[in-house]
Design an enzyme around this catalytic site. Structure first.
Site, short mmCIF file in Angstrom:
data_model
loop_
_atom_site.label_atom_id
_atom_site.label_comp_id
_atom_site.label_asym_id
_atom_site.label_seq_id
_atom_site.Cartn_x
_atom_site.Cartn_y
_atom_site.Cartn_z
N GLU A 115 -9.22 -0.35 -8.59
CA GLU A 115 -7.89 -0.26 -9.18
C GLU A 115 -7.40 -1.70 -9.34
OE1 GLU A 115 -4.65 -0.95 -9.68
OE2 GLU A 115 -3.65 0.29 -8.18
N GLU A 147 -17.07 -11.50 -4.71
CA GLU A 147 -18.00 -12.49 -5.24
C GLU A 147 -18.96 -13.00 -4.16
OE1 GLU A 147 -14.17 -12.98 -7.69
OE2 GLU A 147 -14.74 -12.50 -5.62
N ASP A 188 2.66 6.19 -5.61
CA ASP A 188 2.50 6.41 -7.05
C ASP A 188 1.46 7.52 -7.23
OD1 ASP A 188 1.99 6.38 -9.77
OD2 ASP A 188 1.88 4.20 -9.93
N GLU A 211 -12.80 -5.35 0.85
CA GLU A 211 -11.40 -5.73 0.99
C GLU A 211 -11.31 -7.13 1.60
OE1 GLU A 211 -7.71 -6.33 0.78
OE2 GLU A 211 -8.52 -4.48 -0.09
N HIS A 261 4.19 2.88 -10.86
CA HIS A 261 4.72 1.66 -10.25
C HIS A 261 4.51 0.44 -11.15
CE1 HIS A 261 0.51 0.87 -9.17
NE2 HIS A 261 0.86 -0.34 -8.80
N GLU A 271 -2.53 -10.87 -12.23
CA GLU A 271 -3.28 -11.01 -10.98
C GLU A 271 -4.76 -11.30 -11.23
OE1 GLU A 271 -2.71 -7.92 -8.11
OE2 GLU A 271 -0.55 -8.22 -8.00
N ARG A 286 -0.87 7.43 -10.42
CA ARG A 286 -2.00 6.50 -10.24
C ARG A 286 -3.07 7.11 -9.33
NH1 ARG A 286 -3.14 4.06 -5.48
NH2 ARG A 286 -4.23 2.04 -5.50
N GLY A 305 -11.62 -4.16 -3.88
CA GLY A 305 -10.20 -4.21 -3.58
C GLY A 305 -9.78 -2.90 -2.96
N HIS A 331 0.83 -1.21 0.00
CA HIS A 331 0.00 0.00 0.00
C HIS A 331 0.87 1.26 0.00
CE1 HIS A 331 -3.46 -2.60 0.52
NE2 HIS A 331 -2.73 -3.26 1.39
#
Length: 375
Positions: free
Chosen positions: A161, A147, A69, A118, A314, A170, A72, A96, A63
């Site tokens: 993101e 989900e 960044d 999260e 990044h 990923e 971003r 996320g 993090h």
């Protein structure tokens, strides 16, 4: 969203679950359970990988890297705030969420309710950040995989993101699509709204030095090691590399590999990305490999770019080295096909194939297993 720490924590598990094979070929994971395609390639192997993936995002260093960044983070902040008229009074899911900073941006833009999803244990810190900013009445932190979340109402917008190296490393986008299909209103917004992956020819001005060091060892140790160059070439081309490269290393215009509309893309389309390419070289040089980068756009024509011609992020750029570099002149044509899909056994990793010809010469085929061994 990219986890450097994840590569390190997952590498030991990857090595334990592979067959012995040609040392110069990417190690392929061992099949532990029959693939069930109708379940989206869910296997025991994938479930184990997910556990490691979410565990890695509980580490603060990831993090720190992402928040540092500024390209971003400011792109998301600007995109969310610029669209305040579309977010004000609306219900948003931040998939996320990590530290929860994007959820806070949504409240700053006037969102009525934000669900910060999260799956890692970082959710406890997300909750603390929400309380610290006195936003508990507007942001609800949910410590689950997206989900598995049953939202109390339909969503007006989804913020995430999800991008990884080479855009899809990923495979987080699959989770975003699942939530979109189940919960996003027909007129709902996606942040980002589109994503595009590009490929170009690449020259590495440090490549020869990496090989010539084997010549230097002879004068250092009085032992000839010229024969190691062949091994070095294979090792360099075996793994995918990620770093920020100077624009002068790009030897052709970038060509689109895929363009993704986040409102309509399907999982089937993500599992079968394949595109013919035609690259015309700028001038006399040596091509050491191919390079990819991506852009995403947000509602309101806001763009976040990882191009070597833009400010560094990044994500850097992703480099696919060739075992046998080749020389080119002005106008040399490199034609071929780029294909990308999630690995069947470890779906957060990628199978990438690049087949190419130089000026209609013989075809060369190269397979890359984009796993945790990124250099």
């Amino acid at each position: 969203m990219v986890s450097t720490f994840w590569w390190q924590t997952y590498r030991k598990i990857s090595e334990m679950n592979t067959h012995e094979s040609d040392p110069f070929e990417p190690k392929r994971p061992r099949l532990q359970l029959a693939i069930k395609e109708e379940d989206g390639f869910e296997t025991k192997e994938n479930n184990s990988q997910d556990e490691e993936y979410f565990r890695s995002y509980a580490d603060i260093s990831i993090h720190e890297e992402m928040l540092s960044d500024v390209v971003r983070t400011n792109a998301y902040r600007y995109a969310i705030l610029k669209n305040y008229e579309k977010i004000r009074g609306k219900t948003v899911a931040d998939i996320g969420a990590g530290t929860g900073i994007l959820s806070v941006f949504c409240v700053h833009a006037g969102a009525k309710k934000v669900f910060a999803i999260e799956a890692s244990s970082m959710a406890e810190q997300t909750e603390s950040l929400v309380e610290e900013n006195k936003l508990s009445n507007r942001i609800t932190v949910i410590n689950k995989k997206t989900e598995d979340v049953a939202f109390p109402e339909k969503l007006d917008a989804i913020v995430s993101e999800w991008m990884g190296y080479c855009l899809l490393y990923e495979s987080m986008l699959q989770s975003v699509i699942d939530t979109r299909d189940k919960w996003l209103k027909k007129e709902g917004l996606m942040f980002p709204a589109t994503a595009t992956l590009y490929i170009a020819a690449y020259n590495d001005d440090e490549y020869d030095a990496r090989l010539n060091i084997w010549n230097e060892f002879k004068s250092m140790y009085k032992v000839s090691m010229e024969s190691m160059k062949k091994c070095a070439k294979k090792c360099i081309s075996r793994n995918v590399s990620v770093r920020c490269v100077p624009p002068m290393s790009i030897m052709s215009h970038g060509q689109t590999v895929c363009s993704i509309d986040l409102k309509t893309v399907t999982l089937q389309e993500l599992h079968n990305i394949k595109k013919q390419f035609k690259l015309e070289c700028f001038g006399q040089s040596t091509i050491h490999g191919f390079i990819t980068w991506f852009t995403v756009t947000f509602p309101g024509d806001i763009t976040l770019s990882t191009s070597p011609y833009s400010e560094d992020t990044h994500w850097g750029q992703t480099i696919f080295y060739l075992e046998e570099p080749f020389d080119v002149d002005q106008g040399t044509l490199i034609t071929g096909e780029f294909s990308l899909c999630p690995n069947n056994y470890k779906s957060r990793f990628l199978d990438i194939n690049i087949n190419y010809r130089v000026n209609n010469g013989p075809e060369t085929k190269k397979y890359y297993f984009m796993n945790d061994c990124i250099t």
